[in-house]
Design a protein around this motif. Structure first.
Motif, PDB file in Angstrom:
ATOM      1  N   ARG A  15       7.646  -1.257 -15.045  1.00 18.37           N
ATOM      2  CA  ARG A  15       6.939  -2.812 -15.238  1.00 18.37           C
ATOM      3  C   ARG A  15       5.878  -2.098 -14.437  1.00 18.37           C
ATOM      4  O   ARG A  15       4.134  -2.935 -14.499  1.00 18.37           O
ATOM      5  N   PHE A  16       5.509  -1.289 -13.905  1.00 18.26           N
ATOM      6  CA  PHE A  16       4.396  -1.526 -13.250  1.00 18.26           C
ATOM      7  C   PHE A  16       3.185  -0.796 -13.675  1.00 18.26           C
ATOM      8  O   PHE A  16       1.988  -0.828 -13.839  1.00 18.26           O
ATOM      9  N   GLY A  17       3.449   0.466 -14.586  1.00 13.56           N
ATOM     10  CA  GLY A  17       3.061   1.054 -15.641  1.00 13.56           C
ATOM     11  C   GLY A  17       2.472   2.353 -15.065  1.00 13.56           C
ATOM     12  O   GLY A  17       2.811   3.093 -14.022  1.00 13.56           O
ATOM     13  N   GLU A  18       1.238   2.491 -15.425  1.00 16.42           N
ATOM     14  CA  GLU A  18       0.860   3.837 -15.302  1.00 16.42           C
ATOM     15  C   GLU A  18       0.199   3.964 -13.600  1.00 16.42           C
ATOM     16  O   GLU A  18      -0.100   3.521 -13.285  1.00 16.42           O
ATOM     17  N   VAL A  19       0.811   5.061 -12.881  1.00 14.70           N
ATOM     18  CA  VAL A  19       0.190   5.497 -11.280  1.00 14.70           C
ATOM     19  C   VAL A  19      -0.435   6.461 -11.436  1.00 14.70           C
ATOM     20  O   VAL A  19      -0.326   7.312 -11.572  1.00 14.70           O
ATOM     21  N   VAL A  20      -1.629   5.590 -10.575  1.00  8.87           N
ATOM     22  CA  VAL A  20      -3.076   6.899 -10.488  1.00  8.87           C
ATOM     23  C   VAL A  20      -3.895   5.706  -9.415  1.00  8.87           C
ATOM     24  O   VAL A  20      -3.185   4.940  -8.867  1.00  8.87           O
ATOM     25  N   ALA A  21      -3.893   7.024  -8.554  1.00  9.84           N
ATOM     26  CA  ALA A  21      -4.683   6.705  -7.466  1.00  9.84           C
ATOM     27  C   ALA A  21      -6.084   5.391  -7.875  1.00  9.84           C
ATOM     28  O   ALA A  21      -6.283   5.793  -9.389  1.00  9.84           O
ATOM     29  N   GLY A  22      -5.995   5.029  -7.232  1.00  8.20           N
ATOM     30  CA  GLY A  22      -6.971   3.383  -6.550  1.00  8.20           C
ATOM     31  C   GLY A  22      -6.517   2.548  -7.768  1.00  8.20           C
ATOM     32  O   GLY A  22      -7.640   1.652  -7.589  1.00  8.20           O
ATOM     33  N   ASP A  66      -3.441   5.474  -1.574  1.00  6.24           N
ATOM     34  CA  ASP A  66      -4.120   5.446  -2.064  1.00  6.24           C
ATOM     35  C   ASP A  66      -4.205   4.296  -3.552  1.00  6.24           C
ATOM     36  O   ASP A  66      -5.575   4.586  -4.434  1.00  6.24           O
ATOM     37  N   MET A  67      -3.512   3.765  -3.413  1.00  7.87           N
ATOM     38  CA  MET A  67      -3.483   2.473  -4.338  1.00  7.87           C
ATOM     39  C   MET A  67      -1.903   0.772  -3.430  1.00  7.87           C
ATOM     40  O   MET A  67      -1.764   1.903  -2.848  1.00  7.87           O
ATOM     41  N   VAL A  68      -2.462   0.690  -4.569  1.00  7.60           N
ATOM     42  CA  VAL A  68      -0.995  -0.464  -4.077  1.00  7.60           C
ATOM     43  C   VAL A  68      -0.709  -1.007  -5.548  1.00  7.60           C
ATOM     44  O   VAL A  68      -0.982  -0.910  -6.397  1.00  7.60           O
ATOM     45  N   VAL A  69       0.465  -1.147  -4.819  1.00  7.70           N
ATOM     46  CA  VAL A  69       1.814  -2.004  -6.114  1.00  7.70           C
ATOM     47  C   VAL A  69       2.139  -3.597  -5.932  1.00  7.70           C
ATOM     48  O   VAL A  69       2.336  -3.883  -5.012  1.00  7.70           O
ATOM     49  N   PRO A  70       2.138  -3.889  -6.959  1.00  2.00           N
ATOM     50  CA  PRO A  70       1.819  -5.763  -6.996  1.00  2.00           C
ATOM     51  C   PRO A  70       2.927  -6.506  -6.396  1.00  2.00           C
ATOM     52  O   PRO A  70       4.357  -6.013  -7.029  1.00  2.00           O
ATOM     53  N   GLN A  71       3.116  -7.097  -5.595  1.00  2.00           N
ATOM     54  CA  GLN A  71       4.594  -7.659  -5.166  1.00  2.00           C
ATOM     55  C   GLN A  71       5.728  -7.837  -6.551  1.00  2.00           C
ATOM     56  O   GLN A  71       6.621  -7.502  -6.142  1.00  2.00           O
ATOM     57  N   GLU A  72       4.837  -8.241  -7.422  1.00  3.82           N
ATOM     58  CA  GLU A  72       5.615  -8.580  -8.814  1.00  3.82           C
ATOM     59  C   GLU A  72       6.480  -7.102  -8.857  1.00  3.82           C
ATOM     60  O   GLU A  72       7.571  -7.216 -10.228  1.00  3.82           O
ATOM     61  N   ALA A 115       1.020  -1.735   0.100  1.00  4.01           N
ATOM     62  CA  ALA A 115      -0.068  -0.025   0.196  1.00  4.01           C
ATOM     63  C   ALA A 115       1.011   1.251   0.148  1.00  4.01           C
ATOM     64  O   ALA A 115       2.068   1.753   0.969  1.00  4.01           O
ATOM     65  N   VAL A 116       0.706   2.117  -0.530  1.00  2.85           N
ATOM     66  CA  VAL A 116       1.755   3.188  -0.791  1.00  2.85           C
ATOM     67  C   VAL A 116       0.756   4.439  -1.436  1.00  2.85           C
ATOM     68  O   VAL A 116      -0.593   4.237  -1.550  1.00  2.85           O
ATOM     69  N   ARG A 117       1.390   5.302  -1.942  1.00  2.00           N
ATOM     70  CA  ARG A 117       0.805   7.181  -2.186  1.00  2.00           C
ATOM     71  C   ARG A 117       0.847   7.603  -3.506  1.00  2.00           C
ATOM     72  O   ARG A 117       2.676   7.079  -3.878  1.00  2.00           O
ATOM     73  N   ALA A 118       0.221   7.411  -4.468  1.00  2.00           N
ATOM     74  CA  ALA A 118       0.146   7.898  -6.160  1.00  2.00           C
ATOM     75  C   ALA A 118       1.292   9.022  -6.220  1.00  2.00           C
ATOM     76  O   ALA A 118       2.645   9.049  -7.020  1.00  2.00           O
ATOM     77  N   ALA A 119       1.880   9.296  -5.459  1.00  6.48           N
ATOM     78  CA  ALA A 119       2.672  10.634  -5.165  1.00  6.48           C
ATOM     79  C   ALA A 119       3.883  10.590  -5.278  1.00  6.48           C
ATOM     80  O   ALA A 119       4.656  11.296  -5.475  1.00  6.48           O
ATOM     81  N   ASP A 120       3.955   9.341  -4.183  1.00  5.87           N
ATOM     82  CA  ASP A 120       5.458   8.807  -3.486  1.00  5.87           C
ATOM     83  C   ASP A 120       6.268   7.845  -4.720  1.00  5.87           C
ATOM     84  O   ASP A 120       7.551   7.403  -4.802  1.00  5.87           O
ATOM     85  N   VAL A 121       4.894   7.437  -5.532  1.00  3.57           N
ATOM     86  CA  VAL A 121       5.818   6.320  -6.792  1.00  3.57           C
ATOM     87  C   VAL A 121       5.970   6.797  -8.140  1.00  3.57           C
ATOM     88  O   VAL A 121       6.790   6.254  -8.395  1.00  3.57           O
ATOM     89  N   ASP A 122       5.426   8.224  -8.233  1.00  5.59           N
ATOM     90  CA  ASP A 122       5.189   8.638  -9.821  1.00  5.59           C
ATOM     91  C   ASP A 122       6.572   9.815  -9.537  1.00  5.59           C
ATOM     92  O   ASP A 122       6.924  10.577 -10.018  1.00  5.59           O
TER      93      ASP A 122
END
Ligand code: AMP
Ligand code: MG
Length: 411
Positions: free
Chosen positions: A127-134, A106-112, A58-65
């Motif tokens: 790998r993760f692709g587009e970062v959007v909340a939800g 506000d979103m989840v990043v899969p373990q993979e 579980a993460v924040r989209a803003a931290d991942v982008d």
């Protein structure tokens, strides 16, 4: 002969007289195959909170982008055990499928899509692709919202419906009652199972055959055994049977001197809507009503009993059970491997074996008293009234007797 109704018209008469039975409250676990009589609502949002659809973080989209996000690992939200801490900026909380999203995330990043290095989590952005909340979440109420209808009155309940009823906390459901179907087998030649028949006698087998069809159709079979071709004994048996929702008799409905069923029912106040249908086998079949009871007089030959049950009794039974959809016999189109003969002005239902390539073989014996073909058939191929024959290679409609017919193949 020409005045006999077509079987489809006769079936319409039956269905016009068939209404859903009253309701009862039944444990949800026992409701498979029943028809819901009162709609079911969601007493809460489903899901009640945003939950993860993946095992991951579980993460924040803003931290991942960012180009190469690296977050500090802090805590866990497991299924059934939500995190007691909110997610702080530049952190990630371990989360499992179905677990509640922690506050602040506000979103989840899969373990993979991640690699872990001690207390640090690196997210593979490519790998993760587009970062959007939800992303990788089911939002609160995204399935159903509180108060929404989850199961509509009239629904024929299947396994998934029961799961939904359980998920919304419904321990019981209000469903239509199952019809009680009394069976009376008539004939002086009949002996009960367990007695060896003398020549000229037969073991009564229609009762249990009909009972199996009734149970498979969702009814409650009440086999009342054998009644002789004797006016007084028959009257007693039929009068008793009229307590049921449906009475099915076998035998004694034709025009012979000992065929007493129709007139005995008439003496008991049964009004027949038809007696005789342009059909083979099963021509003498009768249908009427006595008070609130539906009465079916089926001919005694086993094949006639099978066909007339499938064409008339089963659809009526399904209506009483509350089924609102199309209850007419289910048909599939087939190509014949060998010819099927017609039967003049009567619709001819010939017993046939189906094959996986949608072809059908008409069975050799179509004698309605023979038992071999009622063992071997999967479907009745209809040669419509007025059609002389359908040749090999011709197309026909087959009334499916059992949708799982392929499972009967032993090799
Ligand atoms: P019916 O319709 O009374 O003229 O009977 C026709 C034939 O069906 C009889 O000759 C019996 O061989 C057969 N039959 C009638 N009732 C039964 C039954 N309950 N079980 C098996 N065969 C029956
Ligand atoms: Mg008889």
């Amino acid at each position: 002969m020409s005045s006999l109704p077509a079987w489809r018209d006769a079936l319409q008469q039956v269905l016009a007289a068939a209404d859903a039975l009253p309701c009862e409250t039944v444990d949800t676990a026992a409701c498979s195959g029943r028809v819901l009589a009162v709609s079911v609502h969601a007493p809460w949002d489903l899901p009640q909170a945003a939950v993860s659809t993946m095992d991951g973080w579980a993460v924040r989209a803003a931290d991942v982008d960012t180009d190469d996000p690296v977050l500090a690992i802090a805590g866990e939200s497991a299924a059934g055990r939500p995190s007691d801490r909110a997610l702080r900026s530049r952190h990630a909380i371990r989360i499992s499928t179905g677990a509640v999203l922690p506050d602040g995330a506000d979103m989840v990043v899969p373990q993979e899509d991640t690699t872990r290095d001690g207390a640090q989590l690196r997210i593979d952005r490519a790998r993760f692709g587009e970062v959007v909340a939800g992303r990788w979440l089911r939002a609160r109420g995204s399935d159903f919202t509180e108060g929404e209808v989850v199961l509509e009155s009239g629904l024929l309940l299947g396994p998934g419906d029961l799961a939904l009823a359980a998920s919304t906390g419904h321990e019981t459901l209000v469903v239509h009652r199952r019809p009680v179907v009394a069976i009376v087998s008539t004939g002086d030649e009949l002996v009960p199972l367990g007695t060896r028949p003398a020549p000229g006698q037969v073991v009564s087998s229609n009762g249990l055959m009909l009972a199996a069809q009734i149970e498979a159709a969702g009814g409650i079979a009440a086999d009342r055994g054998i009644a002789p071709d004797d006016p007084i004994a028959l009257r007693d048996a039929l009068e008793d049977a009229l307590q049921a929702d449906i009475v099915v008799t076998s035998g004694g409905i034709s025009v012979g001197d000992h065929d007493l069923v129709a007139r005995t029912f008439a003496d008991l106040g049964c009004a027949f809507e038809f007696h005789g249908v342009a059909l083979r086998p099963g021509k003498p079949v009768a249908f009427g009503r006595a008070g609130g009871t539906m009465v079916f007089g089926l001919p005694g030959n086993p094949a006639s009993s099978l066909v007339t049950f499938a064409l008339f009794v089963r659809p009526a039974l399904r209506r009483l059970l509350g089924v609102r959809g199309d209850v007419r016999p289910a048909t599939i189109p087939v190509t014949l491997r060998n010819p099927a003969e017609g039967s003049g002005r009567r619709a001819h239902f010939v017993r046939a074996r189906l094959h996986a390539d949608s072809t059908a073989t008409i069975l050799a014996s179509q004698v309605s008293g023979d038992l071999r073909s009622i063992r071997d058939f999967d479907a009745f191929v209809e040669v419509p009234a007025g059609v002389e024959a359908i040749p090999a290679g011709g197309r026909a409609d087959a009334v499916l007797f059992d949708p799982w017919w392929m499972e009967r193949r032993t090799a």
